[in-house]
Design a protein around this motif. Structure first.
Motif, PDB file in Angstrom:
ATOM      1  N   THR A   1      -3.993 -11.275   4.541  1.00 27.52           N
ATOM      2  CA  THR A   1      -3.140 -10.117   4.286  1.00 27.52           C
ATOM      3  C   THR A   1      -1.942 -10.144   5.225  1.00 27.52           C
ATOM      4  O   THR A   1      -2.077 -10.402   6.416  1.00 27.52           O
TER       5      THR A   1
ATOM      6  N   ASP B   1       1.966  -6.338   3.281  1.00 25.72           N
ATOM      7  CA  ASP B   1       0.877  -5.784   2.462  1.00 25.72           C
ATOM      8  C   ASP B   1       0.309  -4.526   3.120  1.00 25.72           C
ATOM      9  O   ASP B   1       0.039  -3.524   2.440  1.00 25.72           O
ATOM     10  N   ILE B   2       0.101  -4.591   4.428  1.00 27.94           N
ATOM     11  CA  ILE B   2      -0.440  -3.443   5.168  1.00 27.94           C
ATOM     12  C   ILE B   2       0.537  -2.278   5.115  1.00 27.94           C
ATOM     13  O   ILE B   2       0.145  -1.130   4.908  1.00 27.94           O
ATOM     14  N   GLU B   3       1.818  -2.565   5.266  1.00 31.77           N
ATOM     15  CA  GLU B   3       2.838  -1.516   5.196  1.00 31.77           C
ATOM     16  C   GLU B   3       2.799  -0.818   3.836  1.00 31.77           C
ATOM     17  O   GLU B   3       2.815   0.422   3.760  1.00 31.77           O
ATOM     18  N   ALA B   4       2.751  -1.602   2.760  1.00 41.22           N
ATOM     19  CA  ALA B   4       2.713  -1.015   1.414  1.00 41.22           C
ATOM     20  C   ALA B   4       1.482  -0.132   1.245  1.00 41.22           C
ATOM     21  O   ALA B   4       1.568   0.962   0.664  1.00 41.22           O
ATOM     22  N   ASP B   5       0.341  -0.579   1.765  1.00 42.81           N
ATOM     23  CA  ASP B   5      -0.884   0.204   1.662  1.00 42.81           C
ATOM     24  C   ASP B   5      -0.769   1.501   2.460  1.00 42.81           C
ATOM     25  O   ASP B   5      -1.148   2.570   1.978  1.00 42.81           O
ATOM     26  N   CYS B   6      -0.233   1.428   3.671  1.00 45.21           N
ATOM     27  CA  CYS B   6      -0.061   2.632   4.496  1.00 45.21           C
ATOM     28  C   CYS B   6       0.863   3.633   3.809  1.00 45.21           C
ATOM     29  O   CYS B   6       0.592   4.841   3.805  1.00 45.21           O
TER      30      CYS B   6
ATOM     31  N   SER C   1       1.429   3.903   0.600  1.00 47.72           N
ATOM     32  CA  SER C   1       0.744   4.427  -0.581  1.00 47.72           C
ATOM     33  C   SER C   1      -0.287   5.487  -0.211  1.00 47.72           C
ATOM     34  O   SER C   1      -0.299   6.586  -0.769  1.00 47.72           O
ATOM     35  N   VAL C   2      -1.140   5.167   0.752  1.00 48.76           N
ATOM     36  CA  VAL C   2      -2.168   6.108   1.195  1.00 48.76           C
ATOM     37  C   VAL C   2      -1.513   7.335   1.811  1.00 48.76           C
ATOM     38  O   VAL C   2      -1.886   8.477   1.506  1.00 48.76           O
TER      39      VAL C   2
ATOM     40  N   GLU D   1      -7.939  -2.962   6.417  1.00 47.29           N
ATOM     41  CA  GLU D   1      -8.374  -1.659   5.932  1.00 47.29           C
ATOM     42  C   GLU D   1      -8.415  -0.623   7.058  1.00 47.29           C
ATOM     43  O   GLU D   1      -8.345   0.579   6.810  1.00 47.29           O
TER      44      GLU D   1
ATOM     45  N   TYR E   1      -6.100   0.157   9.016  1.00 45.04           N
ATOM     46  CA  TYR E   1      -4.868   0.948   8.946  1.00 45.04           C
ATOM     47  C   TYR E   1      -5.032   2.093   7.945  1.00 45.04           C
ATOM     48  O   TYR E   1      -4.599   3.212   8.198  1.00 45.04           O
ATOM     49  N   ARG E   2      -5.644   1.796   6.813  1.00 43.98           N
ATOM     50  CA  ARG E   2      -5.895   2.823   5.793  1.00 43.98           C
ATOM     51  C   ARG E   2      -6.750   3.943   6.386  1.00 43.98           C
ATOM     52  O   ARG E   2      -6.453   5.114   6.210  1.00 43.98           O
TER      53      ARG E   2
END
Length: 149
Positions: free
Chosen positions: A27, A31-36, A38-39, A131, A133-134
Motif C-alpha cells: 500500500t 492509497d492511505i491518504e485516499a482512505d483517510c 474517504s473515511v 488500516e 490510519y482508518r
C-alpha cells in the motif's frame, strides 16, 4: 468548531509500497491518504494529509495544527524513537493526538520499542498495517464528538 484533522507522516513514509514491502506491505501513502479522506469525509471530517522527511517541518506542522486543526494523527516514523523536539511540540497542543504505526513497533528491534510521541498521544495504534490510519480517523471522530457534541 473546526472538523479539520491533520494527518502528519514522518521520514521514509513517502516510500511506502516500495520500501521493504515484506515489512510495510504494498500500500502506498497515496492509497492511505485516499482512505483517510474517504473515511473522514463520511464522519464529517476534513483531512489535511502531509509527509516530510524533515523533523523541523513536522514540528512546524504541529505548531500550525495547534490553531487550525481539531486533532492530529501522526506517524512520526523513526522520529518516534528519537525526537524530544517533536514531543515538545505536541505537548504544546491542547487538541487530541493519536499515534499510528504500520508495524507493531514492540515486535521489532529493541530501539523501536520506545516512542517519545506516545507520552503525549491519547492512544497508539500499531501493527494493523495501513488500516491503522482508518482506525485512527474513526477514533478521532469519536473523541471530537465526545468533547463537542
Amino acid at each position: 468548531m473546526t472538523r479539520l484533522v491533520d494527518v502528519i507522516n514522518g521520514p521514509n513514509l513517502n516510500l511506502l509500497g516500495q520500501r521493504e514491502p515484506e515489512i510495510y506491505g504494498s500500500t502506498t501513502l497515496a492509497d492511505i491518504e485516499a482512505d483517510c479522506r474517504s473515511v473522514g469525509g463520511g464522519l464529517g471530517l476534513d483531512v489535511r494529509f502531509r509527509q516530510s522527511n524533515a523533523e523541523g517541518e513536522l514540528i512546524d506542522w504541529v505548531h500550525q495544527a495547534r490553531t487550525s486543526a481539531a486533532g492530529i494523527i501522526i506517524n512520526p516514523g523513526a522520529y518516534s524513537h528519537t525526537s524530544i523536539a517533536l514531543l515538545d511540540a505536541l505537548n504544546a497542543c491542547t487538541i487530541p493526538v493519536l499515534e499510528v504505526h504500520i508495524t507493531n513497533i514492540h515486535k521489532r528491534e529493541s530501539f523501536r520499542h520506545h516512542s517519545y510521541v506516545s507520552q503525549r498521544a491519547e492512544g497508539v495504534i500499531a501493527g494493523f498495517g495501513p488500516e491503522g490510519y482508518r482506525f485512527a480517523v474513526m477514533r478521532l471522530a469519536t473523541l471530537l464528538t465526545a468533547s463537542h457534541p
